[in-house]
Motif scaffolding. Sequence first.
Motif, PDB file in Angstrom:
ATOM      1  N   ILE A 283      -1.902  -6.127  10.395  1.00 10.99           N
ATOM      2  CA  ILE A 283      -2.548  -6.200   9.084  1.00 10.99           C
ATOM      3  C   ILE A 283      -1.514  -6.624   8.048  1.00 10.99           C
ATOM      4  CG2 ILE A 283      -4.310  -4.471   9.615  1.00 10.99           C
ATOM      5  CD1 ILE A 283      -2.637  -2.420   8.114  1.00 10.99           C
ATOM      6  N   SER A 284      -1.995  -7.193   6.963  1.00 14.08           N
ATOM      7  CA  SER A 284      -1.113  -7.654   5.891  1.00 14.08           C
ATOM      8  C   SER A 284      -1.055  -6.616   4.779  1.00 14.08           C
ATOM      9  CB  SER A 284      -1.617  -8.987   5.333  1.00 14.08           C
ATOM     10  OG  SER A 284      -0.839  -9.385   4.221  1.00 14.08           O
ATOM     11  N   LEU A 285       0.141  -6.393   4.266  1.00  8.92           N
ATOM     12  CA  LEU A 285       0.337  -5.445   3.171  1.00  8.92           C
ATOM     13  C   LEU A 285       0.591  -6.154   1.845  1.00  8.92           C
ATOM     14  CD1 LEU A 285       2.608  -2.739   4.871  1.00  8.92           C
ATOM     15  CD2 LEU A 285       0.124  -2.712   4.560  1.00  8.92           C
ATOM     16  N   ILE A 286       0.360  -7.467   1.797  1.00  7.77           N
ATOM     17  CA  ILE A 286       0.550  -8.213   0.559  1.00  7.77           C
ATOM     18  C   ILE A 286      -0.407  -7.669  -0.505  1.00  7.77           C
ATOM     19  CG2 ILE A 286       0.398 -10.467  -0.544  1.00  7.77           C
ATOM     20  CD1 ILE A 286       2.777 -10.180   1.288  1.00  7.77           C
ATOM     21  N   ASP A 287       0.119  -7.450  -1.707  1.00  6.96           N
ATOM     22  CA  ASP A 287      -0.623  -6.884  -2.834  1.00  6.96           C
ATOM     23  C   ASP A 287      -1.039  -5.436  -2.592  1.00  6.96           C
ATOM     24  OD1 ASP A 287      -0.577  -8.933  -4.762  1.00  6.96           O
ATOM     25  OD2 ASP A 287      -2.164 -10.013  -3.719  1.00  6.96           O
ATOM     26  N   SER A 288      -0.407  -4.781  -1.620  1.00  7.34           N
ATOM     27  CA  SER A 288      -0.633  -3.355  -1.378  1.00  7.34           C
ATOM     28  C   SER A 288       0.599  -2.576  -1.824  1.00  7.34           C
ATOM     29  CB  SER A 288      -0.894  -3.094   0.105  1.00  7.34           C
ATOM     30  OG  SER A 288      -0.875  -1.703   0.385  1.00  7.34           O
ATOM     31  N   PRO A 289       0.421  -1.412  -2.448  1.00  9.33           N
ATOM     32  CA  PRO A 289       1.610  -0.644  -2.862  1.00  9.33           C
ATOM     33  C   PRO A 289       2.506  -0.234  -1.704  1.00  9.33           C
ATOM     34  CG  PRO A 289      -0.407   0.642  -3.115  1.00  9.33           C
ATOM     35  CD  PRO A 289      -0.830  -0.762  -2.842  1.00  9.33           C
ATOM     36  N   PHE A 290       1.948  -0.179  -0.490  1.00  7.87           N
ATOM     37  CA  PHE A 290       2.775   0.177   0.664  1.00  7.87           C
ATOM     38  C   PHE A 290       3.829  -0.891   0.947  1.00  7.87           C
ATOM     39  CE2 PHE A 290      -0.914   2.859   1.395  1.00  7.87           C
ATOM     40  CZ  PHE A 290      -0.324   4.050   1.788  1.00  7.87           C
ATOM     41  N   ALA A 291       3.604  -2.112   0.478  1.00  5.82           N
ATOM     42  CA  ALA A 291       4.618  -3.153   0.642  1.00  5.82           C
ATOM     43  C   ALA A 291       5.884  -2.823  -0.131  1.00  5.82           C
ATOM     44  CB  ALA A 291       4.055  -4.503   0.189  1.00  5.82           C
ATOM     45  N   ILE A 292       5.770  -2.045  -1.188  1.00  3.87           N
ATOM     46  CA  ILE A 292       6.932  -1.602  -1.955  1.00  3.87           C
ATOM     47  C   ILE A 292       7.401  -0.231  -1.479  1.00  3.87           C
ATOM     48  CG2 ILE A 292       7.683  -0.855  -4.264  1.00  3.87           C
ATOM     49  CD1 ILE A 292       6.119  -3.081  -5.458  1.00  3.87           C
ATOM     50  N   TRP A 293       6.477   0.640  -1.131  1.00  4.83           N
ATOM     51  CA  TRP A 293       6.844   2.001  -0.763  1.00  4.83           C
ATOM     52  C   TRP A 293       7.589   2.070   0.566  1.00  4.83           C
ATOM     53  CZ3 TRP A 293       1.302   4.206  -2.019  1.00  4.83           C
ATOM     54  CH2 TRP A 293       1.169   4.284  -3.403  1.00  4.83           C
ATOM     55  N   LEU A 294       7.062   1.404   1.593  1.00  6.08           N
ATOM     56  CA  LEU A 294       7.630   1.568   2.931  1.00  6.08           C
ATOM     57  C   LEU A 294       9.085   1.106   3.034  1.00  6.08           C
ATOM     58  CD1 LEU A 294       4.606   0.651   5.238  1.00  6.08           C
ATOM     59  CD2 LEU A 294       5.413   2.900   4.499  1.00  6.08           C
ATOM     60  N   PRO A 295       9.487  -0.058   2.472  1.00  8.23           N
ATOM     61  CA  PRO A 295      10.910  -0.442   2.579  1.00  8.23           C
ATOM     62  C   PRO A 295      11.864   0.499   1.849  1.00  8.23           C
ATOM     63  CG  PRO A 295       9.552  -2.357   2.083  1.00  8.23           C
ATOM     64  CD  PRO A 295       8.681  -1.156   1.903  1.00  8.23           C
ATOM     65  N   THR A 296      11.350   1.282   0.888  1.00  4.75           N
ATOM     66  CA  THR A 296      12.241   2.174   0.146  1.00  4.75           C
ATOM     67  C   THR A 296      12.414   3.535   0.813  1.00  4.75           C
ATOM     68  OG1 THR A 296      10.428   3.074  -1.205  1.00  4.75           O
ATOM     69  CG2 THR A 296      11.530   1.084  -2.007  1.00  4.75           C
ATOM     70  N   VAL A 297      11.617   3.809   1.855  1.00  2.78           N
ATOM     71  CA  VAL A 297      11.630   5.160   2.433  1.00  2.78           C
ATOM     72  C   VAL A 297      12.973   5.473   3.078  1.00  2.78           C
ATOM     73  CG1 VAL A 297      10.656   6.603   4.240  1.00  2.78           C
ATOM     74  CG2 VAL A 297       9.149   5.314   2.727  1.00  2.78           C
ATOM     75  N   ALA A 298      13.399   4.626   4.007  1.00  5.40           N
ATOM     76  CA  ALA A 298      14.644   4.883   4.737  1.00  5.40           C
ATOM     77  C   ALA A 298      15.832   4.425   3.905  1.00  5.40           C
ATOM     78  CB  ALA A 298      14.621   4.179   6.089  1.00  5.40           C
ATOM     79  N   ASN A 299      16.163   5.207   2.891  1.00  6.58           N
ATOM     80  CA  ASN A 299      17.279   4.884   2.007  1.00  6.58           C
ATOM     81  C   ASN A 299      18.518   5.627   2.499  1.00  6.58           C
ATOM     82  OD1 ASN A 299      19.116   5.059  -0.374  1.00  6.58           O
ATOM     83  ND2 ASN A 299      17.458   3.949  -1.378  1.00  6.58           N
ATOM     84  N   ALA A 300      19.428   4.884   3.114  1.00  8.37           N
ATOM     85  CA  ALA A 300      20.593   5.512   3.735  1.00  8.37           C
ATOM     86  C   ALA A 300      21.462   6.228   2.716  1.00  8.37           C
ATOM     87  CB  ALA A 300      21.407   4.465   4.487  1.00  8.37           C
ATOM     88  N   PHE A 301      21.602   5.658   1.521  1.00  9.98           N
ATOM     89  CA  PHE A 301      22.460   6.276   0.512  1.00  9.98           C
ATOM     90  C   PHE A 301      21.900   7.621   0.066  1.00  9.98           C
ATOM     91  CE2 PHE A 301      23.724   6.838  -3.986  1.00  9.98           C
ATOM     92  CZ  PHE A 301      25.084   6.934  -3.813  1.00  9.98           C
ATOM     93  N   ASN A 302      20.585   7.676  -0.185  1.00 13.81           N
ATOM     94  CA  ASN A 302      19.977   8.934  -0.610  1.00 13.81           C
ATOM     95  C   ASN A 302      20.006   9.974   0.507  1.00 13.81           C
ATOM     96  OD1 ASN A 302      19.461   7.975  -3.159  1.00 13.81           O
ATOM     97  ND2 ASN A 302      17.341   7.417  -2.729  1.00 13.81           N
ATOM     98  N   ILE A 303      19.798   9.535   1.743  1.00 16.65           N
ATOM     99  CA  ILE A 303      19.893  10.470   2.864  1.00 16.65           C
ATOM    100  C   ILE A 303      21.302  11.039   2.958  1.00 16.65           C
ATOM    101  CG2 ILE A 303      19.805  10.651   5.385  1.00 16.65           C
ATOM    102  CD1 ILE A 303      17.534   8.647   5.367  1.00 16.65           C
TER     103      ILE A 303
END
Length: 290
Positions: free
Chosen positions: A150-170
């Motif tokens: 499925i495509s996530l274009i124009d979906s907020p998950f397109a922005i949310w999912l790449p930010t989840v695994a933030n190595a610096f914050n972890i």
Amino acid sequence: MSRTLISHAQLQRGRGRAVYWALLAVVVTAFTLVFLGPLYWMVTGALKSGREIAQIPPTLFPRDPEFGNYVDAWTQLNLGKLLFNTFYYAAGAVLFQLVLDTAAAYALSKLRPVLGNVILGAMLATLMIPAMVLIVPQYQTVISLPLLDISLIDSPFAIWLPTVANAFNIFLLKRFFDSIPEEIMAAALMDGASPLRTLRSILLPMSRPILGVVSIFAMTAVWKDFLWPLLVMPHPQTRTVSVGIYAFAGGTPQNVVVAASVIAAAPTVVLFLIFQRNIMSGLTTGGLKG
């Protein structure tokens, strides 16, 4: 007494003290101009007319301040919708990172899974990879999500999912959890608390400073991002404020665009001014007082 490049005796002499304070004033003034100069130009440029803002050499102060530029920017660029979209994406990123990054840091710090150090090292190694290198594989993943197709274009998950695994914050969260004494974990275990209950009832209340830092980092990262929202949010109704200003800049007077930039930057500046003490305390917390 701590050792410095200039001895305490030299600082007490008349000439040494004068030279020291003169150099300090020059350095502080230079850095202040470097950091505040663009901000001052943006704020004053938003009050200038279109002809004055394009004038060379530029004027330091607006001759006839035009506060109506802010009204024009708000109406012509539909900033209300753009700011709402950006805040919505930022709030989702904060929620996802607080839940998932905290769980990952807690597992690596206190539960110590098999190959935990290898996993942590691999995550920290991703900080060495330039963000631009990841744009293409991330975009290919977003336009056709693996397994689900499925495509996530124009979906907020397109922005949310790449930010989840933030190595610096972890890493920040793990460092804070490492500073919590093991005696507290042992006492919770003796009282019959499960690992999840220990995290929810003991560690999280103690971790408010670092959780605040992670929240602010997550919010500002989404707020200031431009290239990724430009790729995954092409529809005018889903754009972020930075992409929206860029899209309307071509047919909008420059002074109105600058006024829109001031409005877009104001929330993050105000957020920092309010929570700057919490940010510094959260970053410098390395242990707990007994």
